[in-house]
Scaffold this motif. Structure first.
Motif, mmCIF file in Angstrom:
data_model
loop_
_atom_site.group_PDB
_atom_site.id
_atom_site.type_symbol
_atom_site.label_atom_id
_atom_site.label_comp_id
_atom_site.label_asym_id
_atom_site.label_seq_id
_atom_site.Cartn_x
_atom_site.Cartn_y
_atom_site.Cartn_z
ATOM 1 N N PRO A 115 0.807 -1.219 0.000
ATOM 2 C CA PRO A 115 0.000 0.000 0.000
ATOM 3 C C PRO A 115 0.844 1.275 0.000
ATOM 4 O O PRO A 115 1.881 1.352 0.665
ATOM 5 N N THR A 116 0.373 2.250 -0.763
ATOM 6 C CA THR A 116 1.045 3.538 -0.869
ATOM 7 C C THR A 116 0.468 4.533 0.131
ATOM 8 O O THR A 116 -0.634 4.359 0.654
ATOM 9 N N LYS A 117 1.227 5.589 0.388
ATOM 10 C CA LYS A 117 0.787 6.688 1.254
ATOM 11 C C LYS A 117 0.428 7.873 0.360
ATOM 12 O O LYS A 117 1.215 8.264 -0.514
ATOM 13 N N LEU A 165 -14.036 2.330 6.838
ATOM 14 C CA LEU A 165 -13.253 2.348 5.597
ATOM 15 C C LEU A 165 -12.356 1.117 5.594
ATOM 16 O O LEU A 165 -11.303 1.078 6.230
ATOM 17 N N GLU A 166 -12.793 0.104 4.884
ATOM 18 C CA GLU A 166 -12.126 -1.202 4.929
ATOM 19 C C GLU A 166 -10.942 -1.286 3.973
ATOM 20 O O GLU A 166 -9.938 -1.932 4.274
ATOM 21 N N GLU A 167 -11.071 -0.660 2.812
ATOM 22 C CA GLU A 167 -10.001 -0.673 1.827
ATOM 23 C C GLU A 167 -10.094 0.575 0.966
ATOM 24 O O GLU A 167 -11.160 1.187 0.844
ATOM 25 N N ALA A 168 -8.973 0.932 0.343
ATOM 26 C CA ALA A 168 -8.943 1.974 -0.681
ATOM 27 C C ALA A 168 -7.861 1.592 -1.679
ATOM 28 O O ALA A 168 -6.821 1.047 -1.298
ATOM 29 N N PHE A 169 -8.126 1.845 -2.951
ATOM 30 C CA PHE A 169 -7.118 1.533 -3.963
ATOM 31 C C PHE A 169 -7.300 2.430 -5.179
ATOM 32 O O PHE A 169 -8.400 2.927 -5.453
ATOM 33 N N PRO A 183 -2.906 -0.413 -3.993
ATOM 34 C CA PRO A 183 -3.585 -0.282 -2.701
ATOM 35 C C PRO A 183 -3.118 0.976 -1.959
ATOM 36 O O PRO A 183 -1.967 1.404 -2.105
ATOM 37 N N ILE A 184 -4.000 1.553 -1.180
ATOM 38 C CA ILE A 184 -3.692 2.756 -0.397
ATOM 39 C C ILE A 184 -3.723 2.391 1.079
ATOM 40 O O ILE A 184 -4.693 1.812 1.569
ATOM 41 N N GLY A 185 -2.657 2.736 1.795
ATOM 42 C CA GLY A 185 -2.571 2.414 3.214
ATOM 43 C C GLY A 185 -2.747 3.595 4.132
ATOM 44 O O GLY A 185 -2.995 3.425 5.331
ATOM 45 N N GLU A 186 -2.619 4.821 3.559
ATOM 46 C CA GLU A 186 -2.705 6.006 4.420
ATOM 47 C C GLU A 186 -3.033 7.248 3.610
ATOM 48 O O GLU A 186 -2.556 7.421 2.484
#
Length: 354
Positions: free
Chosen positions: A173-175, A292-296, A306-309
């Motif tokens: 996951p990216t920031k 908010l379970e996931e973001a991409f 994928p987005i981690g932050e």
């Protein structure tokens, strides 16, 4: 369309597939076709990859009348080569052309040109895991004239580049830094078109984000600065309480080919997916509530990122513990599998390069 082919007499050495990066290397040949007002598109040809020689007054340098597209070709397990939904990129080419007053191209001719060029440089399609052949068609205005009007002449060019992962993080996951000062596009502008002006407008924010340790920028709308639009050069999706939400196309968001593919894929799996306006407040509230379970992000270059932050005005929203989510992984594996021929293409998305 009868395409003349001139083969190179000095083929290049192939780069190391394990260290391709993105956009660093280019194949032996390129496609060129000219446009002249009153004559139309003419003289389609494949020639050795070479510099362009243009007059300093060429209009593309001064008024930015140009467009580009990006798609990929993949080596399949059986050694064949196929593309992923090229007709969508060619359709979008003419949407962009119409917006910035470039003559439309015949979609069948454009596809033929791309296929032929890949056939000529087929040995350049890498087969190492995570690699592909990036295809970059573009059109530039070529009149040597200083004055604001559409050009009377153009060049349609296609170049090829063997590539690895777009983001160094790969599927980690990216920031993402949320931009609140600058904007990318506004309704009525050219945000939905694939033209370089949209990307040069993003550079200042991108550099600011990188200085703060973030991989990309989350753009907000240009009017109220509260509605989520895109992530860098990609569309964005949020999984909130089991439902997937992506910003609706309002004329300032690029209608991504991967975005459309993800929506169709989710619908086929019976997963609720909504195209609607979503505010940054809603995203952060969902993150704080644990909803908010996931973001991409989605795009041709990375497929799924994928987005981690998120960082919004120094407020931090962490997503799924900074790990790739189950749905993000499934979407990536499925689309990548279809692209590479390891998963059945039930949607008819792939085009074989014979």
């Amino acid at each position: 369309m009868n395409i003349a082919v001139e083969l190179t007499t000095a083929p290049k050495a192939k780069p190391d597939q394990e260290n391709l990066g993105f956009g660093n290397y280019f194949t032996d040949h390129m496609f060129i076709m000219d446009y002249t007002e009153g004559k139309g598109w003419h003289d389609p040809r494949i020639v050795p990859y070479q510099p362009l020689v243009l007059d300093p007054a060429t209009m593309v340098f001064h008024y930015g009348q140009e467009m580009f597209e990006g798609l990929k070709a993949y080596k399949t397990a059986d050694g064949n080569v196929q593309m992923f939904r090229p007709e969508k990129n060619i359709q979008r080419t003419n949407v962009t052309n119409e917006r910035i007053c470039i003559p439309s191209v015949d979609e069948a001719d454009a596809l033929q040109a791309i296929v032929k060029l890949i056939q000529v440089d087929k040995d350049w399609v890498p087969d190492a895991p995570g690699t592909s052949l990036y295809v970059r068609p573009f059109i530039i205005a070529t009149d040597p004239f200083l004055g604001v009007r559409p050009s009377f002449t153009y060049k349609f060019i296609v170049i090829l580049s063997p590539v690895g992962a777009y983001y160094k993080e790969g599927l980690n996951p990216t920031k993402i830094y949320v931009e609140t000062e600058f904007v990318r596009a506004v309704p009525g502008g050219i945000g939905y078109a694939k033209t370089g002006a949209n990307y040069v407008a993003s550079l200042k924010s991108q550099m600011k984000a990188k200085e703060k340790g973030y991989s990309q920028v989350l753009w907000l709308d240009g009017l109220e600065r509260k509605y989520v639009e895109e992530v860098g050069t990609s569309n964005v999706f949020f999984k909130i309480k089991g439902e997937v939400v992506t910003p609706s196309l309002q004329g300032s968001i690029l209608p991504g080919v991967t975005r459309d593919s993800v929506i169709q894929l989710l619908q086929s799996w019976g997963i609720p997916v909504m195209e609607r306006r979503i505010t940054i407040d809603e995203v952060f509230e969902a993150a704080q509530n644990g909803d908010l379970e996931e973001a991409f992000a989605t795009g041709t270059a990375a497929v799924i990122s994928p987005i981690g932050e998120f960082n919004w005005e120094e407020r931090i929203a962490s997503i799924n513990g900074g790990k790739i989510g189950e749905l993000s992984r499934k979407v990536y594996d499925t689309i990548s599998g279809i692209q590479r021929g390891t998963i059945e293409d039930a949607f008819g998305w792939t085009v074989k390069v014979e």
